[in-house]
Design an enzyme around this catalytic site. Structure first.
Site, PDB file in Angstrom:
ATOM      1  N   SER A 226     -13.546 126.067  42.101  1.00 54.06           N
ATOM      2  CA  SER A 226     -14.448 126.742  42.476  1.00 54.06           C
ATOM      3  C   SER A 226     -14.370 127.964  42.502  1.00 54.06           C
ATOM      4  O   SER A 226     -14.453 128.870  41.690  1.00 54.06           O
ATOM      5  CB  SER A 226     -14.686 125.967  43.945  1.00 54.06           C
ATOM      6  OG  SER A 226     -15.853 126.502  44.618  1.00 54.06           O
TER       7      SER A 226
ATOM      8  N   ASP B  26     -18.412 127.775  39.568  1.00 50.17           N
ATOM      9  CA  ASP B  26     -18.817 126.376  39.089  1.00 50.17           C
ATOM     10  C   ASP B  26     -20.462 125.917  39.338  1.00 50.17           C
ATOM     11  O   ASP B  26     -20.818 125.076  39.378  1.00 50.17           O
ATOM     12  CB  ASP B  26     -18.014 125.246  39.682  1.00 50.17           C
ATOM     13  CG  ASP B  26     -17.980 125.277  41.240  1.00 50.17           C
ATOM     14  OD1 ASP B  26     -18.427 126.212  41.893  1.00 50.17           O
ATOM     15  OD2 ASP B  26     -17.119 124.372  41.697  1.00 50.17           O
TER      16      ASP B  26
END
Lengths: 449, 457
Positions: free
Chosen positions: B100, B244
């Site tokens: 992330s 992401d």
């Protein structure tokens, strides 16, 4: 008992039992750590478990900081050739050669394109056992590159090395059965390279093998059955990584794989004298050939690593094993199925002879190859026990036990790949060869219940 | 011990530092545990654009193949697109290689079930049990499957977006949009999608090679480049995604960052104006949402931190929820897919701009203004736990409090939320107040409070 064989140049086992991602990663990480070099090649044969090992090897090599050139599905001799061509530090070859589908293996190749020798292999094993692998930080991770179109570079060299003109002029018709292995599809490139007419059998690299991928008569039925129908000049069977070849004659005779090496040596030693390397389990044919050509012959332990290492150390010109493996050192220090087939075709073309005629030039022996189950923990002691059977006779115990006399010999050794003891016997007469083998088998069966 | 570990296993998956804890062996074991948990079948495998993505993904593929699962590799792909694809493909689940917004030396795995949702607490627990027991359902070769590559994994996602959004209306706006994908996974879709919506994109960091041009968390301090680009190109709006592509931050036409809290606020206001319904957000999300929801007379339900908590609550409501999300720029529109989705967020904001005919700065001025400060204090899990315990003892009767996740206290003129992070060895301190000065003062106050407790403990 789970089957795992750690050899000098790699590791082999049953997929799902011992060949699992973690083990593959540990070995590949150990090799990557050992190399201390940037560029490594990776190739595999076609077996269905290949991608599992392949991904594990790529991940591990990258994690140790090696740059990886991925050759995808690639015959072992081409992978070995490319190591030198691309000036890589080594390679990982993912193939279990002649073993059936449930097996797979990693073989480690050094910067010469040869399997790791004992010293190199021990270093890798030490790192493996220690479990301390290089772990590259994110900016130093290896790069991965998929290498395409490398076949031409190999086949161009092969074409230059062989008498391609003569082969072309002979307009040969050849059946090749790569057993849906790494040779599948690539044999087409091979046929274009040497300009012969190819009739392929089992030429689809679908992950499965239509028969045992061991090139020997009992697997040659398909080739033999079409031989006469299509009036082919030669038939070849390959193992899954194209390191071994067995031959079917134009009459459909399924030659023992023992013939491949002597057939080539008999011709090659005429033009290039030098030392010949074989192993203790190979037919006497090669001894007779070497003697006829007045070349010295040396015997190494069984396996590509030993044969090639001995050949390199002894400056030999040719090396081979009774399993259908041949290396011609001036081309490359590796058992090479394409070179092997090419040489046979060259001999047929230049001498304008049929294969059956070339076979006639060789002395005929009868060889019996048997194997008997033995628990892996007892295999070496049982082989040792066999000495008793031959007490008082001259024995060679450099690789198992080999007992020889004028007429023939018997060789007993632990298999490098299975929990088996192999018994190989040869004699001028078929009955005697069988008798030699049976004597040992009966004795072993009293030891192993 | 005060050592922060470089490996973090939590409800959001696994995260570790490449070159330290995140080895191929560890990754393969997690993939095997997950495959064992799912059972034999198709498993989608995707990645963000991090440099270590290939290394980690290959280990995942190996682990899945060893179980007789059939991995479908979707390559570098935004996580919301993978979520929609997983559901559409009727796969058993998915593994996404991503860390992330963590810095580049990190990577990790996120696990999705067959509905394209992150595993909930119970599912994670079951799956981690398998991991710890270490017995995986290894396959014999006759059960082995051939892996596949999927060339067009964003298609189901974009189809849904284009049918939901009022594309004609957006296209009429002919918006000039500066987009910064931070060289993350969003780069494979964002430029194309903006063109498709009739916008004129100005591309920044749109090469998905993982070389993060700035810290991959879309905070105002990380997006100076985008702000400049908006001004220089006279863009109508600027968007920045995280690595992401589940979160989005917005920059107005003057080149000023709105603050990531505003993404959900604007999206929610637009969605509620069209079709009112309950709103689900986490405890740390801005008070502005409550104010807007009150205008439309819809309830706000607050959950623990973690995308899955918001999503599970969204899915469990009897009344059809309108929108959900997190203050960190994570907009969840159940009509597209119950997941945080930066593309949905972009679409909604563009649609809002088009339908209102107003500039982003005007829209911004129409919503109640709060100032939020998010601070972090290094603490191990154990230290965090003790800290929260002490804080609760001391403060829970001082205001309207929630103990669902750490400690949140709502005072009459501000609120504070202190909680341990799920993904990093830190404690988060979040304060929101109507003025910047007030928020800053309160952060100082609570930092002192926390330090005081850490000392005498």
């Amino acid at each position: 008992m789970k089957l795992l064989k750690i050899g000098i140049s790699g590791v082999r086992g049953i997929v799902g039992e011992t060949i699992v991602p973690e083990l593959v990663m540990d070995f590949a990480s150990a090799f990557g750590t050992y190399l201390q070099t940037k560029k490594v090649l990776v190739g595999r044969d076609t077996r269905i478990s290949g991608p599992m090992l392949h991904e594990a090897v790529l991940s591990s090599l990258i994690s140790t900081g090696c740059d990886v050139l991925d050759l995808g599905i690639c015959p072992a001799p081409i992978l070995q050739f490319m190591v030198r061509k691309l000036e890589a530090g080594g390679a990982v070859s993912i193939t279990a050669g002649h073993n059936d589908l449930k097996w797979n293996a990693l073989t480690f190749v050094d910067q010469q394109g040869t399997y790791l020798n004992v010293f190199q292999g021990e270093e890798v094993l030490d790192i493996y056992h220690l479990g301390k692998f290089d772990k590259a930080a994110v900016d130093h991770l290896g790069k991965l590159e998929r290498k395409e179109n490398y076949l031409d570079s190999y086949f161009e060299d092969l074409k230059k090395y062989l008498n391609a003109e003569a082969i072309k002029r002979a307009s040969l018709k050849v059946i090749i059965d790569p057993c849906s292995g790494a040779g599948a599809g690539i044999i087409d490139v091979f046929s274009r390279c040497l300009d012969f007419e190819l009739i392929p059998v089992n030429n689809d690299p679908n992950g499965y093998f239509p028969h045992d991928p061991e090139p020997r008569p009992r697997n040659a039925q398909e080739v033999a059955s079409v031989m006469k129908v299509v009036k082919a000049d030669a038939g070849f069977l390959l193992n899954s990584d194209v390191s071994r070849v067995s031959i079917v004659t134009e009459n459909g005779e399924m030659l023992s794989e023992e013939f491949t090496f002597p057939l080539i040596a008999n011709e090659y030693l005429k033009r290039k004298r030098g030392t010949v390397i074989t192993n203790l389990s190979s037919s006497r044919m090669i001894e007779d050939v070497a003697q006829k050509r007045k070349c010295p012959l040396m015997k190494a332990k069984v396996g590509q690593s030993y044969s090639i290492q001995t050949a390199v150390n002894e400056d030999a010109v040719i090396a081979g094993e009774g399993s259908g493996s041949v290396a011609v050192l001036e081309f490359q220090p590796a058992f090479d199925g394409f070179l092997t087939m090419g040489h046979i075709l060259e001999i047929m073309a230049s001498r304008k002879k049929k294969i059956s005629e070339l076979v006639e030039e060789l002395p005929r022996y009868h060889i019996v190859k048997e194997k008997i189950y033995c628990p892996p923990t007892k295999v070496h002691s049982v082989v040792h026990e066999v000495k008793k059977l031959f007490s008082g006779r001259k024995m060679d115990s450099s690789d198992g036990i080999k007992v020889e006399d004028e007429e023939g010999w018997v060789h007993v050794r632990a298999s490098a790949t299975e929990p088996m003891i192999r018994i190989i016997a040869e004699d001028k007469s078929k009955e005697n060869a069988r008798e030699r083998a049976e004597e040992v088998m009966n004795f072993i069966s009293t030891l192993v219940k | 011990m005060n050592r922060a570990t470089s490996l973090k296993i939590s409800v959001s998956g696994v995260r570790g530092v490449v070159g330290e804890s995140l080895t191929p062996q560890l990754v393969a074991k997690f993939a095997q545990a997950f495959g064992t948990y799912l059972g034999r079948g198709e498993v989608i495998v995707g990645q963000d654009s991090r440099q270590s993505g290939i290394m980690v993904k290959k280990a995942v593929l190996s682990g899945l193949l060893s179980l007789g699962c059939k991995p479908v590799d979707v390559g570098i792909c935004p996580i919301p697109s993978i979520q929609v694809f997983t559901k559409q493909a009727k796969a058993m689940g998915a593994i996404v290689v991503t860390a992330s917004h963590n810095p580049k030396e990190w990577n990790g795995l996120k696990f999705l079930n067959k509905d394209g949702l992150f595993l909930n607490y119970h599912q994670v627990e079951e799956f981690l049990d398998i991991y710890h027991q270490g017995e995986f359902s290894l396959a014999d070769v006759d059960k082995y499957r051939i892996p596949e590559n999927e060339e067009n994994p964003t298609e189901p996602h974009t189809k849904k977006l284009l049918s939901y959004l009022n594309v004609d209306s957006i296209a009429k706006g002919k918006f000039k949009v500066a987009i910064d994908c931070c060289n993350g996974a969003g780069a494979v879709l964002a430029p194309w999608l903006l063109e498709r919506l009739g916008c004129r994109p100005v591309l920044l960091n749109c090469v998905p090679d993982g070389r993060f041009a700035h810290h991959p968390e879309p905070l105002p301090e990380n997006i100076a480049e985008l702000c400049r680009a908006v001004v220089e190109n006279k863009a109508d709006v600027g968007f920045v995604q995280d690595a992401d592509a589940d979160r989005l931050a917005v920059v107005n036409e003057k080149g000023e960052p709105l603050g990531e809290e505003m993404t959900l606020v604007l999206a929610a206001k637009h969605v509620l104006s069209q079709e009112p319904g309950p709103v689900v957000i986490n405890l740390s999300t801005s008070q502005a949402i409550d104010d807007i929801a009150a205008d439309y007379g819809v309830p706000v339900i607050r959950t623990k931190i973690g995308e899955i908590n918001v999503v599970e609550t969204l899915l469990s409501l009897e009344e059809k929820p309108a929108i959900g999300g997190e203050g960190n720029g994570g907009v969840i529109l159940p009509a597209i897919h119950p997941c945080r989705d930066s593309f949905t967020a972009m679409g909604l904001i563009l649609e809002y701009m088009a339908s209102s005919g107003k500039a982003v700065s005007e829209l911004q001025n129409e919503v109640p203004r709060y100032f939020m400060i998010k601070d972090r204090i290094d603490k191990t899990r154990e230290e965090s736990y003790r800290l929260i315990k002490e804080l609760r003892k001391k403060f829970t009767d001082k205001g309207e409090s929630s103990l669902v996740d750490g400690m949140k206290i709502i005072f009459s003129d501000y609120w504070v939320h202190i909680r341990p992070s799920n993904t990093e060895p830190i404690v988060r301190l979040i304060v929101e107040a109507p003025s910047k000065t007030k928020a800053e003062e309160m952060v100082k106050l609570w930092r002192r409070e926390i330090e005081g407790i850490s000392k005498w403990k």
